[in-house]
Design an enzyme around this catalytic site. Structure first.
Site, PDB file in Angstrom:
ATOM      1  N   ASN A 181     125.357 -77.899 -22.763  1.00 66.60           N
ATOM      2  CA  ASN A 181     126.751 -77.601 -22.376  1.00 66.60           C
ATOM      3  C   ASN A 181     127.129 -76.148 -22.686  1.00 66.60           C
ATOM      4  OD1 ASN A 181     126.994 -77.548 -25.117  1.00 66.60           O
ATOM      5  ND2 ASN A 181     128.706 -78.981 -25.263  1.00 66.60           N
ATOM      6  N   ARG A 211     125.530 -68.337 -40.181  1.00 69.95           N
ATOM      7  CA  ARG A 211     124.536 -68.801 -41.155  1.00 69.95           C
ATOM      8  C   ARG A 211     124.096 -67.634 -42.027  1.00 69.95           C
ATOM      9  NH1 ARG A 211     121.144 -73.143 -37.430  1.00 69.95           N
ATOM     10  NH2 ARG A 211     121.868 -71.935 -35.660  1.00 69.95           N
ATOM     11  N   TYR A 271     129.145 -83.421 -39.202  1.00 68.96           N
ATOM     12  CA  TYR A 271     127.740 -83.104 -38.904  1.00 68.96           C
ATOM     13  C   TYR A 271     126.805 -84.060 -39.657  1.00 68.96           C
ATOM     14  CZ  TYR A 271     123.561 -80.108 -38.431  1.00 68.96           C
ATOM     15  OH  TYR A 271     122.314 -79.603 -38.143  1.00 68.96           O
ATOM     16  N   THR A 302     129.024 -85.899 -30.382  1.00 71.60           N
ATOM     17  CA  THR A 302     127.743 -85.401 -29.845  1.00 71.60           C
ATOM     18  C   THR A 302     126.584 -86.166 -30.480  1.00 71.60           C
ATOM     19  OG1 THR A 302     128.583 -83.202 -29.349  1.00 71.60           O
ATOM     20  CG2 THR A 302     126.221 -83.374 -29.775  1.00 71.60           C
ATOM     21  N   LEU A 334     118.057 -82.119 -29.228  1.00 79.05           N
ATOM     22  CA  LEU A 334     118.441 -81.042 -30.158  1.00 79.05           C
ATOM     23  C   LEU A 334     119.896 -80.643 -29.959  1.00 79.05           C
ATOM     24  CD1 LEU A 334     115.210 -80.672 -29.707  1.00 79.05           C
ATOM     25  CD2 LEU A 334     115.597 -78.464 -30.763  1.00 79.05           C
ATOM     26  N   LYS A 375     124.744 -87.060 -37.914  1.00 76.26           N
ATOM     27  CA  LYS A 375     123.274 -87.105 -37.855  1.00 76.26           C
ATOM     28  C   LYS A 375     122.756 -88.390 -38.505  1.00 76.26           C
ATOM     29  CE  LYS A 375     122.170 -83.060 -35.954  1.00 76.26           C
ATOM     30  NZ  LYS A 375     121.347 -82.885 -34.755  1.00 76.26           N
ATOM     31  N   GLY A 424     124.768 -72.574 -27.232  1.00 74.21           N
ATOM     32  CA  GLY A 424     123.563 -72.062 -26.580  1.00 74.21           C
ATOM     33  C   GLY A 424     123.926 -70.940 -25.621  1.00 74.21           C
ATOM     34  N   GLY A 433     119.758 -73.501 -26.850  1.00 72.37           N
ATOM     35  CA  GLY A 433     120.074 -73.055 -28.204  1.00 72.37           C
ATOM     36  C   GLY A 433     118.904 -72.304 -28.830  1.00 72.37           C
ATOM     37  N   PHE A 434     119.073 -71.987 -30.093  1.00 69.32           N
ATOM     38  CA  PHE A 434     118.084 -71.210 -30.837  1.00 69.32           C
ATOM     39  C   PHE A 434     116.730 -71.946 -30.882  1.00 69.32           C
ATOM     40  CE2 PHE A 434     116.817 -71.060 -35.524  1.00 69.32           C
ATOM     41  CZ  PHE A 434     115.838 -70.099 -35.332  1.00 69.32           C
TER      42      PHE A 434
HETATM   43  P1  NAD Z   1     122.090 -74.172 -31.691  1.00 64.97           P
HETATM   44  O1  NAD Z   1     123.563 -74.281 -31.886  1.00 64.97           O
HETATM   45  O2  NAD Z   1     121.516 -72.845 -31.394  1.00 64.97           O
HETATM   46  O3  NAD Z   1     121.616 -75.166 -30.543  1.00 64.97           O
HETATM   47  C1  NAD Z   1     122.285 -76.357 -30.221  1.00 64.97           C
HETATM   48  C2  NAD Z   1     122.332 -76.466 -28.709  1.00 64.97           C
HETATM   49  O4  NAD Z   1     122.960 -77.704 -28.348  1.00 64.97           O
HETATM   50  C3  NAD Z   1     123.159 -75.350 -28.061  1.00 64.97           C
HETATM   51  O5  NAD Z   1     122.457 -74.853 -26.950  1.00 64.97           O
HETATM   52  C4  NAD Z   1     124.444 -76.044 -27.662  1.00 64.97           C
HETATM   53  O6  NAD Z   1     125.077 -75.411 -26.570  1.00 64.97           O
HETATM   54  C5  NAD Z   1     123.946 -77.436 -27.347  1.00 64.97           C
HETATM   55  N1  NAD Z   1     124.966 -78.495 -27.483  1.00 64.97           N
HETATM   56  C6  NAD Z   1     125.799 -78.706 -28.529  1.00 64.97           C
HETATM   57  N2  NAD Z   1     126.558 -79.794 -28.298  1.00 64.97           N
HETATM   58  C7  NAD Z   1     126.195 -80.273 -27.069  1.00 64.97           C
HETATM   59  C8  NAD Z   1     126.634 -81.352 -26.283  1.00 64.97           C
HETATM   60  N3  NAD Z   1     127.606 -82.177 -26.681  1.00 64.97           N
HETATM   61  N4  NAD Z   1     126.063 -81.543 -25.066  1.00 64.97           N
HETATM   62  C9  NAD Z   1     125.078 -80.698 -24.633  1.00 64.97           C
HETATM   63  N5  NAD Z   1     124.616 -79.655 -25.349  1.00 64.97           N
HETATM   64  C10 NAD Z   1     125.172 -79.442 -26.556  1.00 64.97           C
HETATM   65  O7  NAD Z   1     121.425 -74.805 -32.985  1.00 64.97           O
HETATM   66  P2  NAD Z   1     119.900 -74.851 -33.435  1.00 64.97           P
HETATM   67  O8  NAD Z   1     119.822 -74.136 -34.721  1.00 64.97           O
HETATM   68  O9  NAD Z   1     119.006 -74.454 -32.325  1.00 64.97           O
HETATM   69  O10 NAD Z   1     119.736 -76.404 -33.750  1.00 64.97           O
HETATM   70  C11 NAD Z   1     119.135 -77.278 -32.820  1.00 64.97           C
HETATM   71  C12 NAD Z   1     119.106 -78.678 -33.409  1.00 64.97           C
HETATM   72  O11 NAD Z   1     118.370 -78.689 -34.639  1.00 64.97           O
HETATM   73  C13 NAD Z   1     120.503 -79.222 -33.731  1.00 64.97           C
HETATM   74  O12 NAD Z   1     120.555 -80.578 -33.362  1.00 64.97           O
HETATM   75  C14 NAD Z   1     120.605 -79.081 -35.227  1.00 64.97           C
HETATM   76  O13 NAD Z   1     121.417 -80.076 -35.791  1.00 64.97           O
HETATM   77  C15 NAD Z   1     119.147 -79.249 -35.673  1.00 64.97           C
HETATM   78  N6  NAD Z   1     118.917 -78.544 -36.942  1.00 64.97           N
HETATM   79  C16 NAD Z   1     118.866 -77.189 -36.988  1.00 64.97           C
HETATM   80  C17 NAD Z   1     118.668 -76.537 -38.203  1.00 64.97           C
HETATM   81  C18 NAD Z   1     118.581 -75.047 -38.314  1.00 64.97           C
HETATM   82  O14 NAD Z   1     118.415 -74.526 -39.427  1.00 64.97           O
HETATM   83  N7  NAD Z   1     118.651 -74.300 -37.237  1.00 64.97           N
HETATM   84  C19 NAD Z   1     118.550 -77.301 -39.384  1.00 64.97           C
HETATM   85  C20 NAD Z   1     118.638 -78.683 -39.293  1.00 64.97           C
HETATM   86  C21 NAD Z   1     118.812 -79.303 -38.073  1.00 64.97           C
HETATM   87  N1  UDP Z   2     125.976 -68.304 -47.292  1.00 64.31           N
HETATM   88  C1  UDP Z   2     126.257 -67.101 -47.925  1.00 64.31           C
HETATM   89  N2  UDP Z   2     126.704 -66.071 -47.164  1.00 64.31           N
HETATM   90  C2  UDP Z   2     126.887 -66.161 -45.827  1.00 64.31           C
HETATM   91  C3  UDP Z   2     126.592 -67.381 -45.191  1.00 64.31           C
HETATM   92  C4  UDP Z   2     126.142 -68.437 -45.966  1.00 64.31           C
HETATM   93  O1  UDP Z   2     126.108 -66.972 -49.139  1.00 64.31           O
HETATM   94  O2  UDP Z   2     127.297 -65.162 -45.204  1.00 64.31           O
HETATM   95  C5  UDP Z   2     125.453 -69.413 -48.125  1.00 64.31           C
HETATM   96  C6  UDP Z   2     126.066 -70.780 -47.868  1.00 64.31           C
HETATM   97  O3  UDP Z   2     127.228 -70.963 -48.654  1.00 64.31           O
HETATM   98  C7  UDP Z   2     124.930 -71.695 -48.265  1.00 64.31           C
HETATM   99  C8  UDP Z   2     123.668 -70.920 -47.878  1.00 64.31           C
HETATM  100  O4  UDP Z   2     124.082 -69.557 -47.794  1.00 64.31           O
HETATM  101  O5  UDP Z   2     124.925 -71.882 -49.661  1.00 64.31           O
HETATM  102  C9  UDP Z   2     123.078 -71.360 -46.542  1.00 64.31           C
HETATM  103  O6  UDP Z   2     124.116 -71.354 -45.595  1.00 64.31           O
HETATM  104  P1  UDP Z   2     123.847 -71.640 -44.049  1.00 64.31           P
HETATM  105  O7  UDP Z   2     125.190 -71.704 -43.388  1.00 64.31           O
HETATM  106  O8  UDP Z   2     122.860 -70.685 -43.520  1.00 64.31           O
HETATM  107  O9  UDP Z   2     123.138 -73.058 -44.023  1.00 64.31           O
HETATM  108  P2  UDP Z   2     123.496 -74.463 -44.702  1.00 64.31           P
HETATM  109  O10 UDP Z   2     124.648 -74.327 -45.643  1.00 64.31           O
HETATM  110  O11 UDP Z   2     123.821 -75.338 -43.547  1.00 64.31           O
HETATM  111  O12 UDP Z   2     122.254 -74.818 -45.402  1.00 64.31           O
END
Ligand code: NAD
Ligand code: UDP
Length: 357
Positions: A38, A197, A156, A103, A84, A160, A42, A16-17
């Site tokens: 999976n 996002r 979600y 998950t 993650l 968590k 990702g 993933g990211f």
């Molecule tokens: P992402 O979707 O890019 O990465 C998640 C990865 O998990 C992907 O590669 C996906 O294929 C894999 N995955 C999902 N479900 C799975 C499963 N059941 N089995 C195996 N692999 C699985 O998201 P991300 O932004 O890289 O986030 C990574 C982690 O950080 C996540 O747990 C997310 O909840 C947490 N997080 C991210 C943010 C953010 O802003 N990016 C904020 C808060 C928490």
């Molecule tokens: N949002 C928005 N335009 C978009 C996507 C999201 O205004 O095209 C808003 C969304 O409603 C939220 C904020 O931006 O208030 C952040 O959204 P994001 O999905 O990035 O993250 P999260 O809501 O999980 O913090």
């Protein structure tokens, strides 16, 4: 503490990211890494550059299923488990809410059991969503949150929260040494253009010259952390030897309104896109900003990358992806304009040209 060169990390969600950046950082520090994913959200492209890396391996599996035999029974001495794995963008995690919840609950349980078996340290990537639509601002770790348990975000948020509960139960019973990061909105290269996002949407819309979608009034706030800062925080959290064992907020305390983020991206790209207002999603948090006092004190961590600098790198990433995948008229014409005028970066179109290089 394990010598870094003896460390073998399992990174669930490693394709993933955030996971793929974490893997790069671990390999850079001499660790061996197994990426478990999976490929739901990702992409193999995120780790393709590691294909020939002998200290890196990929295992395709879903953590809600029993872990693959080659992992569960292997003699590889895994020393650290980073969990993650979980779709993180609202449209993606809401697409199959049952899978998202399982998950976090069943998947985290499987990984905690693996960590227990191997005597490995465990880090859970939790989220600021455990605070829900917070009534306390900024959010400190001591705040228990304000989550709607039956709304569309609950798969979600509650998943968590349950994953945190499980992790701390394993910690309290001395079965696993657990670390929990509450991650706030993180952005950077390797985000998916289609993940929905705000950062990815606004940048891809600006580059394409499409309408920029703002949900609600755009007055709601978020605090955006660049991915390199976040990865640094995750590494410090996993490896610290302090006594503190509670959850730790990791995020950038610089708070801004969503429409301010959009304005910034418009200015940086020089797009002619106009803003289009859409309905605010249900239970969308109104304000979010981390209190990072504990991260500062326990981990000596605070973010260093300014929003403009991080956005510039992220825009460059999306511009490069767009160039490779599709014909985005705004990017093409802006670059043509910049080249023909020989202008420098101070004009909007040359900003795009800069991203194009
Ligand atoms: P992402 O979707 O890019 O990465 C998640 C990865 O998990 C992907 O590669 C996906 O294929 C894999 N995955 C999902 N479900 C799975 C499963 N059941 N089995 C195996 N692999 C699985 O998201 P991300 O932004 O890289 O986030 C990574 C982690 O950080 C996540 O747990 C997310 O909840 C947490 N997080 C991210 C943010 C953010 O802003 N990016 C904020 C808060 C928490
Ligand atoms: N949002 C928005 N335009 C978009 C996507 C999201 O205004 O095209 C808003 C969304 O409603 C939220 C904020 O931006 O208030 C952040 O959204 P994001 O999905 O990035 O993250 P999260 O809501 O999980 O913090």
């Amino acid at each position: 503490m394990t010598c870094e060169n003896d460390a073998i990390a399992l990174v669930a969600g490693g394709a993933g990211f955030i996971g793929s950046h974490l893997i790069d950082a671990l390999l850079g520090r001499g660790w061996r890494v197994i990426c478990l994913d999976n490929f739901q959200t990702g992409r193999f492209d995120n780790v393709r550059h590691l294909e020939r890396e002998p200290r890196f391996d990929v295992c395709e599996a879903d953590i809600i299923d029993p872990l693959p035999v080659r992992l569960a029974r292997s003699r590889v001495p895994i020393t650290h488990v980073f969990n993650l794995a979980c779709a993180a963008s609202p449209p993606h995690y809401q697409a199959d809410p049952e899978h998202t919840l399982l998950t976090s609950v069943v998947g985290t349980h499987h990984l905690l059991q693996l960590a227990e078996q191997r005597g490995a340290r465990f880090l859970l990537a939790s989220t600021s969503e455990v605070y829900g639509d917070p009534e306390v601002h900024p959010q400190q770790e001591s705040y228990w949150g304000h989550v709607n348990p039956i709304g569309p975000r609950a798969c979600y948020d509650e998943g968590k929260r349950a994953a945190e509960t499980l992790s701390f139960d394993f910690l309290r019973t001395a079965r696993v040494d657990v670390r929990v990061a509450r991650i706030f909105n993180t952005y950077g290269p390797r985000m998916r253009a289609d993940d929905g996002r705000v950062v990815s949407n606004v940048i891809t819309q600006a580059l394409a010259g499409d309408d920029i979608t703002i949900y609600g009034s755009g007055e709601q706030t978020r605090s955006f952390c660049y991915v390199d800062d976040l990865v640094d925080g995750l590494l410090r959290l996993m490896t610290h030897e302090q006594d503190y064992r509670g959850a730790i907020n990791l995020g950038n305390p610089h708070e801004l309104k969503v429409h301010e983020l959009a304005d910034l991206v418009v200015a940086m790209t020089g797009t002619r896109s106009i803003v289009s207002y859409k309905p605010l999603p249900i239970d969308d948090p109104r304000r979010r900003r981390p209190d990072i006092g504990i991260a500062r004190r326990v981990l000596g961590w605070s973010p260093r990358v300014h929003l403009e600098v991080g956005l510039e790198k992220t825009i460059a990433h999306f511009a490069a992806e767009a160039r490779a995948a599709a014909d985005l008229p705004f990017v093409r014409s802006a670059v043509r304009r910049a080249r023909s005028t020989g202008a420098r970066r101070s004009t909007p179109s040359t900003v795009v040209a800069h991203y194009e290089r």
